[in-house]
Design an enzyme around this catalytic site. Structure first.
Site: not given
Ligand code: ACO
Length: 334
Positions: A119, A259, A289
């Site tokens: 990224c 980003h 993204n």
């Molecule tokens: N739909 C429904 N539920 C979901 C989904 C989905 N698509 N994805 C995860 N869940 C569930 C999980 O299983 C979890 O359930 P559980 O509590 O029963 O285990 C619950 O939702 C919460 O999951 P978390 O991981 O705590 O959710 P969080 O609020 O952290 O959000 C996310 C997850 C959106 C991935 C966040 O952590 C994030 O954006 N991280 C950054 C990752 C990123 O941007 N990566 C891209 C590439 S790198 C970059 O560009 C910087």
């Protein structure tokens, strides 16, 4: 080699973007994995994403964005000295996608190479291009950020597949007047974070075999919370550094272009930098993204929407796999 250019400042003189026609909404995803529009919108800010057609590859998206940027700049393809394609998903492992793009554009005097900084590839590409122009080695440089992340997204893994989209953005760098253009850069990597965002299969560590395919090792694997925490920290560090290097404060910033990974990451970064929402470009709802393409697409959007004018102070900041993170401070020059 053009010694006469030594010390010349470089700036962005044209921007362009390309998004594939096909759109996949959160409601479409509800039919593919166990997710909901509500979850995706509230946790990420994403409503829909563009998906490349089966016959579209990285060089096709790159070409379309590059053509628009070159047209805006008034620079002809044969006047380009260098083309940098920032991507984790080239057309082929080799040859470089940038060489294919150069050929298609008719940039017959340019060297083309691919830059892999996930990224952070566009921000890194701007830094490399600016360095080449300042040193006098090059005059006109095309920097492209492009990803077809949906090609490596596992549509059985709801943790990752909802986050990504396909797209390309491009910027032409050329000499500009002193005080304009790229004023400061920040780049850093920490490979200790490598395991948290990785495509484990297909490289020399795990060459492609039937087993790596069966284990789904050719898709994006991610620890979302680790990435989230580090992204906020890294983007703020990079942004603060370039503002300070150039002798400004965040009050002086006219446009923040973060980003587009997650609306919550961008909000946290913006608030820590004390930059108001109206000075921040956010288009994640319609694009998701697109990794290295998010910042150049946002810049192209900002120009098209009349949100950028000559003299504006523009701050880019990014974070991605590696981990690698960075920022540029730009005095907009057109
Ligand atoms: N739909 C429904 N539920 C979901 C989904 C989905 N698509 N994805 C995860 N869940 C569930 C999980 O299983 C979890 O359930 P559980 O509590 O029963 O285990 C619950 O939702 C919460 O999951 P978390 O991981 O705590 O959710 P969080 O609020 O952290 O959000 C996310 C997850 C959106 C991935 C966040 O952590 C994030 O954006 N991280 C950054 C990752 C990123 O941007 N990566 C891209 C590439 S790198 C970059 O560009 C910087």
């Amino acid at each position: 080699m053009q010694k006469s250019l030594m010390g010349t400042h470089s700036g962005i003189v044209g921007v362009g973007s390309y998004l594939p026609e096909k759109i996949l909404t959160n409601f479409d995803l509800e039919k593919i994995v166990d997710t909901s529009d509500e979850w995706i919108r509230t946790r990420t800010g994403i409503e829909e994403r563009h998906i490349a057609a089966d016959d579209e590859a990285t060089s096709d998206l790159s070409y379309n964005a590059a053509k628009e940027a070159l047209e805006m700049s008034g620079i002809k393809p044969e006047e380009l000295d260098m083309i940098i394609v920032g991507t984790v998903g080239p057309d082929y492992a080799f040859p470089a996608t940038a060489a294919l793009v150069a050929h298609r554009l008719g940039a017959k005097n340019a060297v083309g190479f691919d830059l892999e900084a996930a990224c952070a590839a566009f921000v890194t590409g701007l830094t490399v291009g600016d360095g080449m122009i300042r040193s006098g080695l090059m005059k006109n440089v095309l920097v492209i950020g492009v990803e077809l992340l949906t090609r490596i997204s596992d549509f059985t893994d709801r943790n990752t597949c909802v986050l990504f989209g396909d797209g390309a953005g491009a910027a032409v760098l050329a000499p500009v007047a002193e005080g304009e253009g790229l004023l400061a850069h920040f780049l850093k990597s920490n490979g200790a974070g490598g395991e948290f965002l990785i495509q484990p299969g297909g490289g020399t560590r795990n060459p492609a075999t039937r087993e790596t395919v069966e284990k789904r090792m050719h898709y994006v694997h991610m620890d979302g919370q680790e990435v989230y925490k580090n992204a906020v920290r890294g983007m703020v560090e990079a942004a603060k550094s370039v503002i300070e290097q150039a002798g400004y404060t965040s009050n002086d910033v006219d446009l923040l272009v973060p980003h587009q990974a997650n609306i919550r990451i961008m909000e946290a970064v913006r608030k820590r930098l004390k930059i108001p929402a109206e000075k921040t470009v956010i288009n994640i709802a319609k694009m998701a993204n697109t990794s290295s393409a998010t910042i150049p697409i946002c810049l192209a959007d900002a120009v098209k929407e009349g949100r950028l004018k000559k003299g504006d102070l523009v701050l880019t900041t990014t974070f991605g796999a590696g981990f690698t993170w960075g920022a540029n401070l730009i005095r907009w020059s057109f």
